[in-house]
Design a protein around this motif. Sequence first.
Motif, PDB file in Angstrom:
ATOM      1  N   ASN A 104       0.835  -1.230   0.007  1.00  0.00           N
ATOM      2  CA  ASN A 104       0.102   0.062   0.019  1.00  0.00           C
ATOM      3  C   ASN A 104       0.914   1.157  -0.049  1.00  0.00           C
ATOM      4  OD1 ASN A 104      -1.608  -2.232   1.504  1.00  0.00           O
ATOM      5  ND2 ASN A 104      -3.113  -0.697   1.019  1.00  0.00           N
ATOM      6  N   LEU A 105       0.574   2.331  -0.860  1.00  0.00           N
ATOM      7  CA  LEU A 105       1.187   3.575  -0.825  1.00  0.00           C
ATOM      8  C   LEU A 105       0.348   4.502  -1.049  1.00  0.00           C
ATOM      9  CD1 LEU A 105       3.325   3.805  -4.076  1.00  0.00           C
ATOM     10  CD2 LEU A 105       2.059   1.655  -3.344  1.00  0.00           C
ATOM     11  N   PRO A 106       0.519   5.779  -0.683  1.00  0.00           N
ATOM     12  CA  PRO A 106      -0.622   7.157  -0.962  1.00  0.00           C
ATOM     13  C   PRO A 106      -0.646   7.249  -2.351  1.00  0.00           C
ATOM     14  CG  PRO A 106       1.066   7.515   0.788  1.00  0.00           C
ATOM     15  CD  PRO A 106       1.538   6.316   0.145  1.00  0.00           C
ATOM     16  N   LEU A 107      -1.865   7.109  -2.707  1.00  0.00           N
ATOM     17  CA  LEU A 107      -2.159   7.770  -4.273  1.00  0.00           C
ATOM     18  C   LEU A 107      -1.804   8.985  -4.699  1.00  0.00           C
ATOM     19  CD1 LEU A 107      -3.705   6.200  -6.622  1.00  0.00           C
ATOM     20  CD2 LEU A 107      -5.600   7.234  -5.691  1.00  0.00           C
ATOM     21  N   ASP A 108      -1.737   9.883  -3.945  1.00  0.00           N
ATOM     22  CA  ASP A 108      -1.319  11.316  -4.090  1.00  0.00           C
ATOM     23  C   ASP A 108       0.254  11.458  -4.564  1.00  0.00           C
ATOM     24  OD1 ASP A 108      -0.291  10.939  -1.552  1.00  0.00           O
ATOM     25  OD2 ASP A 108      -1.558  12.954  -0.789  1.00  0.00           O
ATOM     26  N   VAL A 109       1.009  10.338  -4.020  1.00  0.00           N
ATOM     27  CA  VAL A 109       2.285  10.285  -4.473  1.00  0.00           C
ATOM     28  C   VAL A 109       2.737   9.271  -5.416  1.00  0.00           C
ATOM     29  CG1 VAL A 109       3.097  11.246  -2.168  1.00  0.00           C
ATOM     30  CG2 VAL A 109       3.193   8.913  -2.598  1.00  0.00           C
ATOM     31  N   ALA A 110       1.439   8.474  -5.704  1.00  0.00           N
ATOM     32  CA  ALA A 110       1.836   7.301  -6.716  1.00  0.00           C
ATOM     33  C   ALA A 110       1.033   7.567  -7.945  1.00  0.00           C
ATOM     34  CB  ALA A 110       1.286   6.158  -6.334  1.00  0.00           C
ATOM     35  N   GLY A 111       1.495   8.539  -8.719  1.00  0.00           N
ATOM     36  CA  GLY A 111       1.083   8.904 -10.147  1.00  0.00           C
ATOM     37  C   GLY A 111       1.115   7.764 -11.091  1.00  0.00           C
ATOM     38  N   PRO A 112       0.632   8.246 -12.422  1.00  0.00           N
ATOM     39  CA  PRO A 112       0.862   6.991 -13.384  1.00  0.00           C
ATOM     40  C   PRO A 112       2.313   6.256 -13.436  1.00  0.00           C
ATOM     41  CG  PRO A 112      -0.700   8.612 -14.065  1.00  0.00           C
ATOM     42  CD  PRO A 112       0.148   9.046 -12.948  1.00  0.00           C
ATOM     43  N   GLN A 113       3.004   7.171 -13.305  1.00  0.00           N
ATOM     44  CA  GLN A 113       4.433   6.596 -13.619  1.00  0.00           C
ATOM     45  C   GLN A 113       5.015   5.811 -12.424  1.00  0.00           C
ATOM     46  OE1 GLN A 113       6.159   6.940 -16.618  1.00  0.00           O
ATOM     47  NE2 GLN A 113       7.327   5.349 -15.620  1.00  0.00           N
ATOM     48  N   ALA A 114       4.960   6.425 -11.279  1.00  0.00           N
ATOM     49  CA  ALA A 114       5.180   5.661 -10.031  1.00  0.00           C
ATOM     50  C   ALA A 114       4.440   4.423  -9.689  1.00  0.00           C
ATOM     51  CB  ALA A 114       5.034   6.533  -8.853  1.00  0.00           C
ATOM     52  N   ALA A 115       3.284   4.481 -10.006  1.00  0.00           N
ATOM     53  CA  ALA A 115       2.520   3.209  -9.933  1.00  0.00           C
ATOM     54  C   ALA A 115       2.882   2.085 -10.807  1.00  0.00           C
ATOM     55  CB  ALA A 115       1.018   3.481 -10.198  1.00  0.00           C
ATOM     56  N   THR A 116       3.326   2.403 -11.926  1.00  0.00           N
ATOM     57  CA  THR A 116       3.998   1.570 -13.208  1.00  0.00           C
ATOM     58  C   THR A 116       5.359   0.985 -12.807  1.00  0.00           C
ATOM     59  OG1 THR A 116       2.738   2.561 -15.045  1.00  0.00           O
ATOM     60  CG2 THR A 116       4.744   1.234 -15.410  1.00  0.00           C
TER      61      THR A 116
END
Length: 251
Positions: A104-116
């Motif tokens: 789990n990680l905060p969605l506000d710091v996990a944009g599309p690139q980070a999530a990928t």
Amino acid sequence: MTQNKQLVLITHGTTFERTDGRALAVVRGMEHALSGLRLEQTVTKTRQMSLLPRRDEWLSDATKEEPLPFLCNGDERHPVMISGRQKSARLGAGGQASFEVHANLPLDVAGPQAATDVLEAVAEGAQAYWGHASPDDYGLEISEQFRRSPDGPERSRRGLPMLHLPWHLRAPELPHYLGWVNYWSAATASMLGFPDPRYDAALLTRARRTASGGWVVRLTDTPLDYDNPTHLETLLRTYERFPEIGGRVSR
């Protein structure tokens, strides 16, 4: 911990062997994917936070008892957490046990690139068959798609296809469902028939090949929102493209 919206990441792979080094590969991979992240804290049996100054050595020893013990960054405002567990063969696709990693990680710091990047790093480190990264409200939506009775509806309330429960799938390589960002190993991609340039031009604009020959495929530019008609249409179109997902059709 913060109540901010979270990104949930789950991968599914072959059963864990404590000598195979996957636990450390997963943790280091996640740290590398998120600049500045250090997963150096855990929770003790008395539910106290504990700093791990020799984390790698601790992790090597702790995997004698569980595949990937709980680790976090210790930041209550922006918590990042990861753990792993074995899933029994009784509940596994193809009647096989599996190793699951949950993060789990905060969605506000996990944009599309980070999530990928994070999904790819964790999935490759875990040698996963498949996995996904999705906003934390995905679970309710997916639960409404699982077919629990042969007499049930053909579509969910969102109009999405019903999916077979995981233990009814014929092989562990088959994804149980779609998420926002999807990881498909080389074996999984082959079973799905991806990529096929005749049908997958749009998906390939948001996909990339991994070092192991798998793929990371993001369905939408922004986090998946089931209330967004465009996102829902993308989900429906992708399910129609890959009927093997959820065990609906076998090639």
